[in-house]
Design a protein around this motif. Structure first.
Motif, short mmCIF file in Angstrom:
data_model
loop_
_atom_site.label_atom_id
_atom_site.label_comp_id
_atom_site.label_asym_id
_atom_site.label_seq_id
_atom_site.Cartn_x
_atom_site.Cartn_y
_atom_site.Cartn_z
N TYR A 15 8.57 -0.47 8.51
CA TYR A 15 8.60 -0.13 7.40
C TYR A 15 7.16 0.41 6.43
O TYR A 15 6.48 -0.16 5.89
N ASN A 64 6.28 6.52 7.05
CA ASN A 64 7.59 6.38 8.28
C ASN A 64 8.65 5.85 6.92
O ASN A 64 10.10 6.01 7.18
N ALA A 103 11.03 7.05 4.78
CA ALA A 103 12.39 8.02 4.42
C ALA A 103 13.04 7.97 6.14
O ALA A 103 14.12 7.17 5.24
N ARG A 104 12.41 8.34 7.23
CA ARG A 104 13.29 7.61 8.01
C ARG A 104 13.53 5.95 8.40
O ARG A 104 14.63 5.80 8.22
N ARG A 105 12.57 5.04 8.39
CA ARG A 105 13.26 3.94 8.02
C ARG A 105 13.93 3.23 7.12
O ARG A 105 14.54 2.56 7.01
N SER A 106 13.78 4.08 5.83
CA SER A 106 15.00 3.88 4.95
C SER A 106 16.56 4.14 5.41
O SER A 106 17.49 3.56 4.78
N GLU A 107 16.95 5.39 6.26
CA GLU A 107 18.19 5.53 6.10
C GLU A 107 18.34 4.38 7.26
O GLU A 107 19.54 4.06 7.44
N GLU A 108 17.73 4.02 8.11
CA GLU A 108 18.23 2.84 8.95
C GLU A 108 17.76 1.75 8.33
O GLU A 108 19.36 0.68 8.86
#
Ligand code: SAM
Length: 232
Positions: free
Chosen positions: A64, A68, A70-75
């Motif tokens: 994290y 990345n 933004a993408r990892r937040s989603e995950e």
């Protein structure tokens, strides 16, 4: 004080503070959360992997980091929605203080999920409390921008604040910062809190010019919190 240890709450994001140098500074609760969570989201998985290994903890790690986020937040939000308990750690100290963390906290709150802080080491608090400067009112600046003009403007803008100013600075720019402080704040008391909690911890106190003299005699290495007395 609570002695009972309730189990971790499902669907919770735990912001786990980790040592800023001295491994003894991990809290019992931090260790338990790291042990009992489903996954550890880390700023740097290699760095945090070493920390977990030191404490004999084996846990899946999720990268994290800023690029990345933004993408990892989603995950992370997806995992929390599924009921997972996620521990977020950064390279040192309290997640969200001048390091990644803020975005996922906002996203979790917006999604109606629970966020808990597991407090512990923080360079800002360690530096401020041992500095000898007033702690009642302080202004945390964190890192200044890299560009000279922007740094200068920021320092000028902080001049009227009647609170101890707290900066983070990298060893590569510490002399530059002292030079800037000497120009903008020549008469203020300054404290360099170096290598907090580590073997070579030291506090250098004085006016910017005196600290510049020290820097001219020996290279100032390591990590720094820089504290400047507030406007009178
Ligand atoms: N989240 C961290 C915290 O809670 O303090 C701060 C992370 S920030 C990326 C790293 C900066 O914190 C360093 O550049 C330095 O200014 C400060 N820092 C971290 N560890 C330190 C230490 N042991 N001694 C002095 N400053 C430290």
């Amino acid at each position: 004080m609570e002695a009972a240890l309730p189990p971790l709450t499902p669907s919770t994001l735990y912001l786990v503070a980790t040592p800023i140098g001295n491994l003894e500074d991990i809290t019992l609760r931090a260790l338990r959360v790291l042990r009992e969570c489903d996954v550890v989201a880390a700023e740097d998985t290699r760095h945090s992997g070493q920390l977990l290994k030191h404490f004999g903890i084996t846990k899946p790690l999720l990268s994290y980091f800023q690029f990345n986020e933004a993408r990892r937040s989603e995950e992370i939000i997806e995992r929390l929605r599924r009921g997972e308990k996620v521990a977020l750690v950064t390279d040192a100290g309290s997640p969200g203080i001048s390091d990644p963390g803020e975005r996922v906290v906002k996203a979790a709150i917006a999604a109606g999920l629970r966020v808990e802080a597991v407090p512990g080491p923080c360079a800002l608090v360690a530096g401020l409390t041992a500095s000898g400067l007033p702690t009642e009112v302080f202004h945390f600046v964190g890192f200044l921008p890299h560009k000279s003009g922007q740094r200068r403007n920021r320092l000028e803008a902080l001049k009227t604040i009647a609170a101890t100013l707290v900066f983070y600075e990298s060893p590569y720019r510490i002399e530059k910062l002292l030079g800037e402080l000497n120009e903008v704040y020549p008469d203020r008391d300054v404290v360099l809190a170096r290598e907090l909690t580590k073997k070579f911890e030291e506090f250098l106190r004085g006016k910017p010019a005196a600290l510049l003299e020290i820097a001219a005699k020996r290279a100032l290495k390591g990590e720094f919190v820089v504290l400047v007395a507030g406007a009178a």
